[in-house]
Structure formats: structure tokens, C-alpha cells
Design an enzyme around this catalytic site. Structure first.
Site, PDB file in Angstrom:
ATOM      1  N   SER A 156       0.833  -1.193   0.000  1.00  0.00           N
ATOM      2  CA  SER A 156       0.000   0.000   0.000  1.00  0.00           C
ATOM      3  C   SER A 156       0.876   1.254   0.000  1.00  0.00           C
ATOM      4  CB  SER A 156      -0.967  -0.032   1.183  1.00  0.00           C
ATOM      5  OG  SER A 156      -1.929   0.982   1.105  1.00  0.00           O
TER       6      SER A 156
ATOM      7  N   GLU B 169     -13.203  11.477  -9.568  1.00  0.00           N
ATOM      8  CA  GLU B 169     -12.919  12.708 -10.302  1.00  0.00           C
ATOM      9  C   GLU B 169     -11.492  12.746 -10.825  1.00  0.00           C
ATOM     10  OE1 GLU B 169     -13.845  15.794  -7.538  1.00  0.00           O
ATOM     11  OE2 GLU B 169     -16.007  15.565  -7.784  1.00  0.00           O
TER      12      GLU B 169
ATOM     13  N   HIS C  36      -4.294  -0.607  -4.162  1.00  0.00           N
ATOM     14  CA  HIS C  36      -5.740  -0.866  -4.011  1.00  0.00           C
ATOM     15  C   HIS C  36      -6.428  -0.557  -5.330  1.00  0.00           C
ATOM     16  CE1 HIS C  36      -5.270  -1.053   0.410  1.00  0.00           C
ATOM     17  NE2 HIS C  36      -4.503   0.004   0.269  1.00  0.00           N
TER      18      HIS C  36
END
Length: 302
Positions: free
Chosen positions: A150, A168, A192
Site C-alpha cells: 500500500s 474525479e 488498491h
């Protein structure tokens, strides 16, 4: 690409984020939810390390807001996999990162694993410290393995994404980038990736930096990178590669901030376990290809 790098990278897409200010929810039961994606991936880290199960492994939970809990859980998991020479480096401040005892432990480490959380904590706490300089030296000159999940994966590259809405992401200016730890150049890593729909973030990062290769790591998925040139997909999920070298047109510099970005001819690849990719030639080799017998890094399997 970097020349004559001796060390190895294992970058992992993560399982649960711990402490990133870009996420709105946090999981409370760390022990049950870290998942360690990895019996496969962590075992591969051990196998690829200098001394195998006897390697000295240091866990660095700096990115996390709950470093004690996360660090201890990794130690237990490595011990379960018979790698019992494992400790936790609690580097919470820049002063910690210059501490002689911390530096001494890094000098003796064969593997350093950076946990998930907020990658901006990694760059702001570690950047330019004695710990950071030694980490780079060991990676470039020794049989040393940097592992990151991560945030720890996102921070491994020279430039990193640290913030940006998935919904967005293709609006100009919505993806925020800064300098990472600089172990590998010419790539940008996002994590992720599939689960959180982050492909737009990587598209915007690459269209503004088309010489880099965008790497999107799914959860329970990683890449083993040797010599900063050869990549092998690990784990159960997908790795998405975004190559901007062949972009033919974009409106990136013509539209205002907040406006949608258009891109013509952005090349993408999808990797799964055992597939390999050569960063120098930018060629993907599918392990179980239905069309060819060409195998790992172009070597004929027959």
C-alpha cells in the site's frame, strides 16, 4: 532505467489501508483484517531474501496511524512462516530516522518491509535522513530486499501519487503528486487499484509524465522487481500497466483546472501471476499465453 542495481523490490497493492487521510474509513480489527494477502507473497519475500528464513527482517510501520498494532501483527505473521529474526523499527519522527541505533539495525537488515497507511508520512518523515540515504545505498549495492505494501509500495518510486479522488481522477488537477523514496525511477505506482477504481488516477499521472510507466497494483497482488528492470507478477489479483510512450494527443495543457482530460492512444497491459515485464524493452510476456511458447523475459520454454 537505473544501472547496476543489486537489490530487489517487492511492491504489494495492500489489503487494508491503515491511516491514510485520503480514505474516509478505517478498519478497527487489524489482526483479523490485515489478511496478509500473502501467505504467497510474504513467503516469496522470505525466499527472495539473502538468507531465507534466517534473514533479518525489519518492519517499518511509519505510514500507519496505529504502528504498534500493525508492526506486531507483521512480526507474528513472519514468525508463523518460520522467519523468526524479525523486529519493528518504530520511526515516528525525523529524529528517530537519524538515531544511531536505528541506523545500526538498518545496516544489519536483509529485508525492510514498509506497511500501509499514508505515503506522505513516509516521504516527509524519512526523506533525506540518514535512514533514507542508507536505505538507498543498501538497495543499490547489496543483496537487500525492499518490500512495501500500500503506502510502502506507492512511496518506492521517484515520484508518487499521494492524493486524488477515484471518481474525479480524470479532471485536470485532481491527482496530487510529490517525491517518493526514489528506489526506482521512471514508474509511478498506485495501490488498491482495481478494488477502488483508481485507473483514472494513473491515467492522469501518466499523461502528465508520459515517459514513466504507470503501475496499478490490485489487492492481494504484487510485483517482484529485480535489477530495476525485470518484473514478475505475484499473488491472486491483477497488475495494470499504463504506458504513455505512444500517446498521440491530449488536451491536458489546453483545458482549465477541473475540466475533463482527453487522451488518444494510451497503451495498457494486464498482468496476472507469473507474467513478466521487461522495463527496458517495455515488453510483456504472458506466462500461459495461448499464442506463443515465449516464456519468461523472452526465453523459449521449449
Amino acid at each position: 532505467m537505473d544501472e547496476d542495481v543489486v537489490g530487489k523490490l517487492v511492491i504489494i497493492g495492500g489489503a487494508v489501508n491503515k491511516g491514510s487521510f485520503t480514505e474516509v474509513s478505517y478498519d478497527e480489527n487489524v489482526a483479523n483484517n490485515l489478511n496478509f494477502f500473502e501467505k504467497g507473497i510474504l513467503k516469496r519475500i522470505i525466499k527472495e531474501s539473502k538468507h531465507g528464513e534466517d534473514s533479518r527482517i525489519e518492519i517499518v510501520p511509519t505510514a500507519s496511524q496505529i504502528p504498534g498494532e500493525v508492526g506486531a501483527e507483521y512480526v507474528r505473521t513472519f514468525e508463523y512462516l518460520n522467519a523468526k529474526n524479525t523486529g519493528v523499527l518504530n520511526i515516528l519522527t525525523r529524529e528517530n530516522a537519524n538515531d544511531p541505533e536505528v541506523i545500526s539495525r538498518l545496516e544489519k537488515a536483509d529485508v525492510v518491509l514498509f506497511t500501509g497507511g499514508d505515503q506522505l508520512r513516509l516521504s516527509s518523515i524519512l526523506g533525506g535522513t540518514q535512514f533514507h540515504r542508507l536505505l538507498l545505498k543498501k538497495y543499490r549495492t547489496e543483496e537487500f530486499l525492499y518490500a512495501g505494501t500500500s503506502a510502502g509500495a506507492a512511496a518506492a518510486s521517484d515520484n508518487m501519487i499521494y492524493q486524488g479522488s477515484s471518481t474525479e481522477a480524470m479532471l485536470k488537477g485532481e491527482v496530487k503528486m510529490t517525491g517518493g523514496l526514489g528506489l526506482i525511477d521512471d514508474v509511478i505506482i498506485d495501490t488498491h487499484f482495481v478494488e477502488r477504481g483508481r485507473i483514472g488516477r494513473l491515467f492522469q499521472a501518466v499523461v502528465g509524465n508520459p515517459w514513466v510507466l504507470g503501475i496499478g497494483l490490485g489487492e492481494d497482488t504484487g510485483l517482484l522487481i529485480k535489477n530495476n528492470k525485470q518484473m514478475e507478477a505475484l499473488g491472486s489479483g491483477l497488475v495494470i500497466l499504463v504506458d504513455g510512450n505512444e500517446i498521440k494527443d491530449t488536451n491536458l495543457t489546453s483545458v482549465d483546472l477541473g475540466q475533463p482530460i482527453s487522451i488518444n492512444h494510451l497503451v495498457t497491459h494486464v498482468m496476472s501471476m507469473f507474467d513478466t515485464y521487461d522495463l527496458e524493452t517495455r515488453r510483456l510476456f504472458i506466462h500461459s499465453s495461448q499464442y506463443t511458447s515465449i516464456g519468461k523475459f523472452g526465453v523459449d520454454n521449449n
